[in-house]
Design a protein around this motif. Structure first.
Motif, PDB file in Angstrom:
ATOM      1  N   ASP A  34      -9.833  -5.617  17.590  1.00 53.65           N
ATOM      2  CA  ASP A  34     -11.075  -6.408  17.119  1.00 53.65           C
ATOM      3  C   ASP A  34     -11.931  -5.307  16.791  1.00 53.65           C
ATOM      4  OD1 ASP A  34      -9.930  -8.518  18.935  1.00 53.65           O
ATOM      5  OD2 ASP A  34      -9.690  -7.444  20.784  1.00 53.65           O
ATOM      6  N   ALA A  35     -11.997  -4.449  16.717  1.00 51.67           N
ATOM      7  CA  ALA A  35     -12.959  -3.350  16.077  1.00 51.67           C
ATOM      8  C   ALA A  35     -11.871  -2.234  15.317  1.00 51.67           C
ATOM      9  CB  ALA A  35     -13.733  -2.915  17.549  1.00 51.67           C
ATOM     10  N   ILE A  36     -13.153  -1.623  14.531  1.00 51.65           N
ATOM     11  CA  ILE A  36     -12.309  -0.556  13.603  1.00 51.65           C
ATOM     12  C   ILE A  36     -13.501   0.326  13.584  1.00 51.65           C
ATOM     13  CG2 ILE A  36     -11.340   0.238  11.553  1.00 51.65           C
ATOM     14  CD1 ILE A  36     -10.610  -2.449  11.305  1.00 51.65           C
ATOM     15  N   VAL A  37     -13.357   1.481  14.099  1.00 50.34           N
ATOM     16  CA  VAL A  37     -14.639   3.057  14.045  1.00 50.34           C
ATOM     17  C   VAL A  37     -13.945   3.378  13.526  1.00 50.34           C
ATOM     18  CG1 VAL A  37     -15.769   5.082  15.291  1.00 50.34           C
ATOM     19  CG2 VAL A  37     -15.851   2.518  16.261  1.00 50.34           C
ATOM     20  N   LEU A  38     -14.800   4.387  12.049  1.00 44.67           N
ATOM     21  CA  LEU A  38     -14.396   4.646  10.539  1.00 44.67           C
ATOM     22  C   LEU A  38     -14.858   6.538  10.814  1.00 44.67           C
ATOM     23  CD1 LEU A  38     -14.802   2.253   7.859  1.00 44.67           C
ATOM     24  CD2 LEU A  38     -12.550   3.374   9.074  1.00 44.67           C
ATOM     25  N   ASP A  39     -15.076   7.082  11.040  1.00 45.86           N
ATOM     26  CA  ASP A  39     -15.157   8.448  10.562  1.00 45.86           C
ATOM     27  C   ASP A  39     -14.888   9.268   9.240  1.00 45.86           C
ATOM     28  OD1 ASP A  39     -15.616  11.438  11.456  1.00 45.86           O
ATOM     29  OD2 ASP A  39     -14.450  11.943  12.352  1.00 45.86           O
ATOM     30  N   VAL A  40     -15.820   8.836   8.530  1.00 49.15           N
ATOM     31  CA  VAL A  40     -15.729   9.626   7.041  1.00 49.15           C
ATOM     32  C   VAL A  40     -16.147  11.142   6.647  1.00 49.15           C
ATOM     33  CG1 VAL A  40     -16.380   8.911   4.749  1.00 49.15           C
ATOM     34  CG2 VAL A  40     -15.371   6.822   6.878  1.00 49.15           C
ATOM     35  N   LYS A  41     -15.553  11.976   6.521  1.00 47.42           N
ATOM     36  CA  LYS A  41     -15.810  13.517   6.756  1.00 47.42           C
ATOM     37  C   LYS A  41     -16.477  13.306   5.353  1.00 47.42           C
ATOM     38  CE  LYS A  41     -13.395  14.313  10.552  1.00 47.42           C
ATOM     39  NZ  LYS A  41     -14.063  14.376  11.920  1.00 47.42           N
ATOM     40  N   VAL A  42     -17.463  14.925   5.383  1.00 49.73           N
ATOM     41  CA  VAL A  42     -17.979  14.774   4.312  1.00 49.73           C
ATOM     42  C   VAL A  42     -18.386  16.588   4.339  1.00 49.73           C
ATOM     43  CG1 VAL A  42     -20.402  14.787   3.170  1.00 49.73           C
ATOM     44  CG2 VAL A  42     -19.784  13.125   4.874  1.00 49.73           C
ATOM     45  N   GLY A  43     -17.720  17.477   2.971  1.00 54.52           N
ATOM     46  CA  GLY A  43     -17.961  18.355   2.784  1.00 54.52           C
ATOM     47  C   GLY A  43     -16.356  18.912   2.761  1.00 54.52           C
ATOM     48  N   SER A  44     -16.750  20.837   2.220  1.00 57.96           N
ATOM     49  CA  SER A  44     -14.949  21.205   1.612  1.00 57.96           C
ATOM     50  C   SER A  44     -14.113  21.377   2.026  1.00 57.96           C
ATOM     51  CB  SER A  44     -15.618  22.410   1.346  1.00 57.96           C
ATOM     52  OG  SER A  44     -15.411  23.505   2.948  1.00 57.96           O
ATOM     53  N   GLY A  45     -14.381  20.606   3.315  1.00 60.58           N
ATOM     54  CA  GLY A  45     -12.289  20.960   3.817  1.00 60.58           C
ATOM     55  C   GLY A  45     -12.431  19.278   4.143  1.00 60.58           C
ATOM     56  N   ALA A  52     -10.883   2.700  -0.134  1.00 59.35           N
ATOM     57  CA  ALA A  52     -10.988   1.883   0.885  1.00 59.35           C
ATOM     58  C   ALA A  52     -10.194   0.588   1.113  1.00 59.35           C
ATOM     59  CB  ALA A  52     -12.255   1.361   0.280  1.00 59.35           C
ATOM     60  N   SER A  53      -9.056  -0.295   0.150  1.00 58.54           N
ATOM     61  CA  SER A  53      -9.108  -0.933  -0.040  1.00 58.54           C
ATOM     62  C   SER A  53      -7.542  -0.633   1.006  1.00 58.54           C
ATOM     63  CB  SER A  53      -7.884  -1.493  -1.465  1.00 58.54           C
ATOM     64  OG  SER A  53      -7.628  -0.633  -2.144  1.00 58.54           O
ATOM     65  N   SER A  54      -6.749   1.153   0.465  1.00 58.41           N
ATOM     66  CA  SER A  54      -5.735   1.634   1.322  1.00 58.41           C
ATOM     67  C   SER A  54      -5.697   1.729   2.571  1.00 58.41           C
ATOM     68  CB  SER A  54      -5.022   2.785   0.122  1.00 58.41           C
ATOM     69  OG  SER A  54      -4.981   3.306   1.172  1.00 58.41           O
ATOM     70  N   ILE A  55      -6.793   2.255   3.085  1.00 61.04           N
ATOM     71  CA  ILE A  55      -7.313   2.068   4.414  1.00 61.04           C
ATOM     72  C   ILE A  55      -7.410   0.976   4.832  1.00 61.04           C
ATOM     73  CG2 ILE A  55      -8.996   3.178   6.290  1.00 61.04           C
ATOM     74  CD1 ILE A  55      -9.115   5.429   3.920  1.00 61.04           C
ATOM     75  N   MET A  56      -8.078   0.014   4.481  1.00 58.14           N
ATOM     76  CA  MET A  56      -8.807  -0.555   5.655  1.00 58.14           C
ATOM     77  C   MET A  56      -7.159  -2.064   5.494  1.00 58.14           C
ATOM     78  SD  MET A  56     -10.734  -0.436   7.274  1.00 58.14           S
ATOM     79  CE  MET A  56     -11.804  -1.428   8.333  1.00 58.14           C
ATOM     80  N   CYS A  57      -6.810  -1.934   4.667  1.00 57.38           N
ATOM     81  CA  CYS A  57      -5.524  -3.076   4.332  1.00 57.38           C
ATOM     82  C   CYS A  57      -4.470  -3.050   5.855  1.00 57.38           C
ATOM     83  CB  CYS A  57      -4.446  -2.830   3.501  1.00 57.38           C
ATOM     84  SG  CYS A  57      -4.006  -1.753   3.216  1.00 57.38           S
ATOM     85  N   LYS A  58      -4.494  -1.248   6.220  1.00 49.10           N
ATOM     86  CA  LYS A  58      -3.226  -1.265   7.198  1.00 49.10           C
ATOM     87  C   LYS A  58      -4.198  -1.125   8.423  1.00 49.10           C
ATOM     88  CE  LYS A  58      -2.615   3.211   5.540  1.00 49.10           C
ATOM     89  NZ  LYS A  58      -2.734   3.204   4.944  1.00 49.10           N
ATOM     90  N   LYS A  59      -5.525  -0.899   8.205  1.00 47.23           N
ATOM     91  CA  LYS A  59      -6.612  -1.086   9.881  1.00 47.23           C
ATOM     92  C   LYS A  59      -6.351  -2.124  10.097  1.00 47.23           C
ATOM     93  CE  LYS A  59      -6.360   2.552  10.615  1.00 47.23           C
ATOM     94  NZ  LYS A  59      -5.872   3.454  11.805  1.00 47.23           N
ATOM     95  N   ILE A  60      -6.280  -3.307   9.758  1.00 49.75           N
ATOM     96  CA  ILE A  60      -7.169  -4.734   9.230  1.00 49.75           C
ATOM     97  C   ILE A  60      -5.430  -5.312  10.074  1.00 49.75           C
ATOM     98  CG2 ILE A  60      -7.875  -7.250   8.592  1.00 49.75           C
ATOM     99  CD1 ILE A  60      -9.424  -5.221   6.682  1.00 49.75           C
ATOM    100  N   ALA A  61      -4.611  -4.903   9.472  1.00 50.28           N
ATOM    101  CA  ALA A  61      -3.029  -5.406  10.618  1.00 50.28           C
ATOM    102  C   ALA A  61      -2.459  -5.244  11.225  1.00 50.28           C
ATOM    103  CB  ALA A  61      -2.028  -4.633   8.386  1.00 50.28           C
ATOM    104  N   GLU A  62      -3.132  -4.663  11.786  1.00 50.72           N
ATOM    105  CA  GLU A  62      -2.915  -3.278  13.243  1.00 50.72           C
ATOM    106  C   GLU A  62      -3.717  -4.291  14.059  1.00 50.72           C
ATOM    107  OE1 GLU A  62      -4.365   0.972  13.365  1.00 50.72           O
ATOM    108  OE2 GLU A  62      -3.299   1.072  11.880  1.00 50.72           O
ATOM    109  N   GLY A  63      -4.739  -4.997  14.155  1.00 44.09           N
ATOM    110  CA  GLY A  63      -4.561  -6.302  14.630  1.00 44.09           C
ATOM    111  C   GLY A  63      -5.958  -6.104  15.771  1.00 44.09           C
ATOM    112  N   ASP A  65       0.516  -1.305   0.241  1.00 39.86           N
ATOM    113  CA  ASP A  65       0.553   0.072   0.031  1.00 39.86           C
ATOM    114  C   ASP A  65       1.181   1.369   0.373  1.00 39.86           C
ATOM    115  OD1 ASP A  65      -2.092   1.205   0.189  1.00 39.86           O
ATOM    116  OD2 ASP A  65      -1.357   2.291   2.403  1.00 39.86           O
ATOM    117  N   LYS A  66       1.610   1.699   0.417  1.00 43.02           N
ATOM    118  CA  LYS A  66       2.999   2.316   0.310  1.00 43.02           C
ATOM    119  C   LYS A  66       3.278   2.655  -0.791  1.00 43.02           C
ATOM    120  CE  LYS A  66       6.974   4.003   3.245  1.00 43.02           C
ATOM    121  NZ  LYS A  66       8.022   4.544   4.117  1.00 43.02           N
TER     122      LYS A  66
END
Length: 425
Positions: A195-206, A182-193, A162-163
């Motif tokens: 038990d659960a992942i909470v995603l903050d998906v931002k929406v808007g101009s910034g 999606a695959s770029s973010i989640m491959c690293k998050k899943i590899a971190e091991g 991914d890097k």
């Protein structure tokens, strides 16, 4: 026999890549057997033609297998990770990790540096004198066992494919692809091991995703990827049309985060910190936990101080301040009715808080302080922004980025909700 040309042709013509093709191309690219120009062509084919859920899942799995995965079993606690897609003034990781740790849940936050108009968590924390972001895996596990929170740099052994691919996407205009994001973010998050992942998906101009529908598609794709890999994954879609909190810049955001941990701070930062903490604690089996109370009674602050100290930082040391400041004032009486988050992020970047390319130094004290935000009254001549930098010749460019991107009107306006939607499996 699988070849790079065959894989590219399949996706170029709108076909579906097989699991074997995906496994082969990711492995060969990681080893250097597939050239950058060939992977560029494949990334553009995916950008233009998309990918099916099964292809995205296989792509993610192959990138996870390109490196190590962390084993957090020795921590002996529920481990819950959080990831934000990035925004302006998004300092939520700083108060959130110690807040969740105050409930006996381990929070392994492997974070990154800022690039362009969005700030990096590591840059913010490195403004604290002595703070160390490069930790070994053993030290991460030990700190999670003892304190429950760690915020550090990801090791290069996690998803190295991914890097390599991300750097290529950045220079070939193939970043804005939901399957690849999606695959770029989640491959690293899943590899971190975790038990659960909470995603903050931002929406808007910034935010990276300006459009709600595309942001929701990204959130749904990532939640599905995590769930398919056996990780409890959920997402909040949150507003990034105006800056989060009152600051954009490294030490400025640390100072604001400490205010939140002390039971104060801007209402929107507190609201989002608590909302994400509630999701993380629910994923850890504590749906009735009250994170707001832990901000008020000092438990979260205790964890913050312990975490900073464990990573070599001094929680009592003065934070860096910029040598120069200038203010941007209102031209008329009224209420602030608009404030473009992207413009504020660019202003902070131009003042020295961010970098144009990887490896550039940042000014820890630089950034934008928001003295009047959307919905608040202001008088003519009253300051709305305070700009901070060590290099005063940057002020003009920062002011240029703000010009025409905020407004004052007669009627007060109310900011909409911070949490726009929730996505679960």
């Amino acid at each position: 026999m699988i070849t790079a040309v065959d894989v590219i042709r399949t996706k170029r013509d709108g076909g579906e890549l097989s699991t074997a093709q995906i496994d082969w191309v990711i492995d060969a690219y990681t080893k250097g057997d597939v050239a950058d120009e060939q992977m560029s062509a494949l990334a553009m084919a995916i950008f233009l033609n998309g990918a099916l859920p099964r292809e995205i899942a296989d792509w993610t799995a192959a990138m996870i297998r390109s490196g190590i995965t962390l084993d957090l079993a020795a921590v002996g606690k529920q481990c819950v990770d959080k990831h934000s897609t990035g925004g302006v003034g998004d300092k939520i990781t700083l108060p959130l990790a110690p807040l969740v740790a105050a409930f006996g849940v381990a929070v392994p936050q492997l974070s990154g540096r800022g690039l362009g108009h969005t700030g990096g968590t590591l840059d913010k924390l490195e403004s604290i004198p002595g703070f160390q972001v490069d930790l070994t895996e053993d030290r991460v596990v030990a700190q999670l066992k003892e304190i429950g929170a760690v915020i550090c740099a990801a090791t290069g052994d996690l998803a190295p494919a991914d890097k390599k691919l991300y750097a290529l996407r950045d220079i070939t205009s193939t970043v804005e692809s939901i399957p690849l994001i999606a695959s770029s973010i989640m491959c690293k998050k899943i590899a971190e091991g975790a038990d659960a992942i909470v995603l903050d998906v931002k929406v808007g101009s910034g935010a990276f995703m300006k459009d709600f529908a595309r942001a929701k598609e990204l959130a749904e794709t990532m939640v599905r990827l995590g769930t398919d890999h056996g990780t409890d994954t959920r997402a909040l879609l949150t507003d990034m049309s105006i800056p989060l909190g009152r600051t954009a810049g490294n030490a400025l955001e640390v100072r604001e985060s400490v205010e939140v941990l002390a039971g104060g701070g801007p209402a929107d930062v507190v609201e989002l910190t608590v909302a994400l903490a509630e999701e993380m604690l629910a994923a850890a089996g504590q749906p009735d936990a009250d994170p707001a109370a832990a901000l008020q009674d000092g438990r979260a602050m205790d964890k913050w101080r312990a975490m900073i100290g464990a990573q070599g930082g001094d929680p009592d040391a003065p934070l860096p301040t910029a040598r120069e400041t200038e203010e941007v004032t209102a031209d008329a009486d009224g209420h602030v009715t608009e404030m473009d988050a992207y413009a504020v992020g660019v202003a902070a970047w131009r003042l020295g808080a961010g970098r144009e390319r990887q490896g550039q130094p940042v000014q820890f004290g630089a950034g934008v302080e928001i003295l009047k935000t959307v919905g608040e009254p202001v008088k003519a001549g009253e300051p709305v922004f305070r700009l901070h930098t060590d290099t005063p010749d940057r002020f003009a460019a920062a002011k240029e980025s703000l010009a025409g991107r905020w407004s004052v009107g007669d009627a007060p306006v109310e900011r909409g909700p911070i949490v726009l939607d929730r996505v679960t499996a």
